[in-house]
Design an enzyme around this catalytic site. Structure first.
Site, PDB file in Angstrom:
ATOM      1  N   LYS A 193      43.576  52.827  45.420  1.00 51.65           N
ATOM      2  CA  LYS A 193      44.322  52.452  44.202  1.00 51.65           C
ATOM      3  C   LYS A 193      44.178  50.948  43.960  1.00 51.65           C
ATOM      4  CE  LYS A 193      45.801  56.444  42.952  1.00 51.65           C
ATOM      5  NZ  LYS A 193      45.237  57.049  41.732  1.00 51.65           N
ATOM      6  N   TYR A 204      43.952  55.835  51.126  1.00 51.20           N
ATOM      7  CA  TYR A 204      44.425  56.260  49.804  1.00 51.20           C
ATOM      8  C   TYR A 204      44.963  55.060  49.022  1.00 51.20           C
ATOM      9  CZ  TYR A 204      47.881  57.507  46.355  1.00 51.20           C
ATOM     10  OH  TYR A 204      48.612  57.533  45.204  1.00 51.20           O
ATOM     11  N   SER A 249      49.739  53.092  41.840  1.00 50.26           N
ATOM     12  CA  SER A 249      50.867  53.463  42.700  1.00 50.26           C
ATOM     13  C   SER A 249      51.547  52.225  43.255  1.00 50.26           C
ATOM     14  CB  SER A 249      50.317  54.301  43.859  1.00 50.26           C
ATOM     15  OG  SER A 249      51.269  54.409  44.884  1.00 50.26           O
TER      16      SER A 249
END
Ligand code: UFG
Length: 360
Positions: free
Chosen positions: A165, A161, A135
């Site tokens: 990644k 979150y 992302s």
């Protein structure tokens, strides 16, 4: 027909990006095995998740499905022993930014621990080709725009979150350093939106949508009263946040290009070995007000909105420099903001309750 029947394991294949990518894989003559634990998707009437039932209906091809979590390593080993997998596209992850701040350990166990399990099993079975769903959040607050892939990563990741990644990207880098037989491609998504042009599959967020486009679509359909526009005093053209929205079908096709590079099919004759990141975006930024206006045009509905305070953790603007993907993957995004809104609206109006039969 670039796939030559090669077998691709798709983790998280029942989800939004996964299901759209599988449509293209099947169309391009790949075979697909999916593992998904249905943590964010709806079960269909048969054995498959509803999204995959529809993928089969759309393509006329079969998808093999395992109800399996990446946290269950023994189950993963069974998947690999029962299928001769050529490469993996790894989508499976929890992805709600706000939730990740409340239950960080769950995010680390699932997103990081699950990825390590997957990589260990891949290694045991000699499968060393992976496309990882990353992302643009790994860039944090951008130091310059448009963002290139060599922009620093990890520094400004403000939520668990985003950190998961970044961590998995780094784990993959260390793995490659330890064994250069691996081919590892990271795809850094900007803001995927829209739906398949058939209106059969799309994004189906649980509860109140966190993201802009699904929220707007629910206002348009009458499910929500009014959109809150988070922040109108940013240093952008109209004061609202700017993002690089990318049509989900363009995003899906980026995965096919990456896979082609790993497998040496399509336009790239040699199998890529290495660790390489690519931005998937259009390279163009749009403000929240521009998105609202495009959606009104596509849906012929008025979107009621009010300007409110900034949302914590939001950056003013983020958009990609997508040159590397164009040059090395021969991939570019083709659809514009109006296409994204039109397809989103087709999906939303044909499926007011998403993949559910009735209101959630
Ligand atoms: N926004 C609103 N109202 C809403 C929702 C969003 O005004 O109800 C605004 C945001 O402030 C932002 C823009 O719309 O300016 C886009 O917000 P999204 O929540 O749709 O997307 P983000 O850019 O915040 O986040 C997305 C993904 C993340 C990913 C990040 C990468 O949701 O998973 O892009 O940059 F990490």
């Amino acid at each position: 027909m670039t796939g030559h029947g090669k077998l691709i394991l798709v983790t998280g294949g029942a989800g939004y990006v996964g299901s759209h990518t599988i449509v293209l894989l099947l169309t391009e003559n790949y075979q697909v095995v999916v593992v998904d634990n249905l943590s964010n998707s709806v079960k269909g009437n048969g054995n498959l998740p509803e999204s995959l039932e529809r993928v089969q209906a759309l393509t006329g091809c079969n998808v093999k499905y395992y109800d399996c979590s990446l946290e269950d390593k023994e189950a993963l080993k069974r998947v690999f022993s029962e299928n001769k997998i050529d490469a993996v596209i790894h989508f499976a992850a929890l992805k709600a930014v706000g939730e990740s701040c409340l239950i960080p350990l769950t995010y680390y166990r699932n997103n990081v621990g699950g990825s390590v399990n997957l990589l260990e099993v891949m290694k045991d079975f000699g499968v060393k080709k992976i496309v990882f769903s990353s992302s643009a959040t790994v860039y944090g607050d951008p130091q310059y725009l448009p963002i290139k892939e060599d922009h620093p990563t990890g520094q400004g990741c403000t939520n668990p979150y985003g950190k998961t990644k970044f961590f998995v990207e780094e784990i993959l880098k260390d793995l490659w350093k330890s064994d250069q037989e691996w081919g590892i491609i990271l795809l850094r998504y900007f803001n995927p939106v829209g739906a398949h042009h058939s209106g059969l599959i799309g994004e189906d967020p649980l509860g109140i949508p966190n993201n802009l486009m699904p929220y707007i679509a629910q206002v348009a359909i009458g499910k929500r009263e009014c959109l809150n526009v988070f922040g109108s005093d940013y240093e952008t053209s109209d004061g609202t946040g700017v993002r690089d929205y990318i049509h989900i079908e363009d995003l899906a096709s980026g995965h096919l290009s990456a896979l082609g590079k790993l497998l040496g099919v399509g336009t790239t004759p040699q199998c890529y070995k290495g660790w390489r990141a690519y931005n998937l975006g259009t390279g163009e930024g749009h403000s929240v007000l521009e998105v609202i206006s495009a959606f009104e045009k596509a849906s012929q509905k008025t979107i009621k909105y009010k300007l409110v305070e900034r949302r914590l953790g939001d950056v003013p603007a983020s958009y990609a420099d997508a040159t590397r993907a164009r040059e090395e993957l021969e991939w570019t995004a083709k659809k514009n903001l109006l296409d994204m809104c039109s397809d989103m609206w087709r999906w939303q109006s044909k499926n007011p309750c998403g993949f559910h039969q009735e209101s959630k």
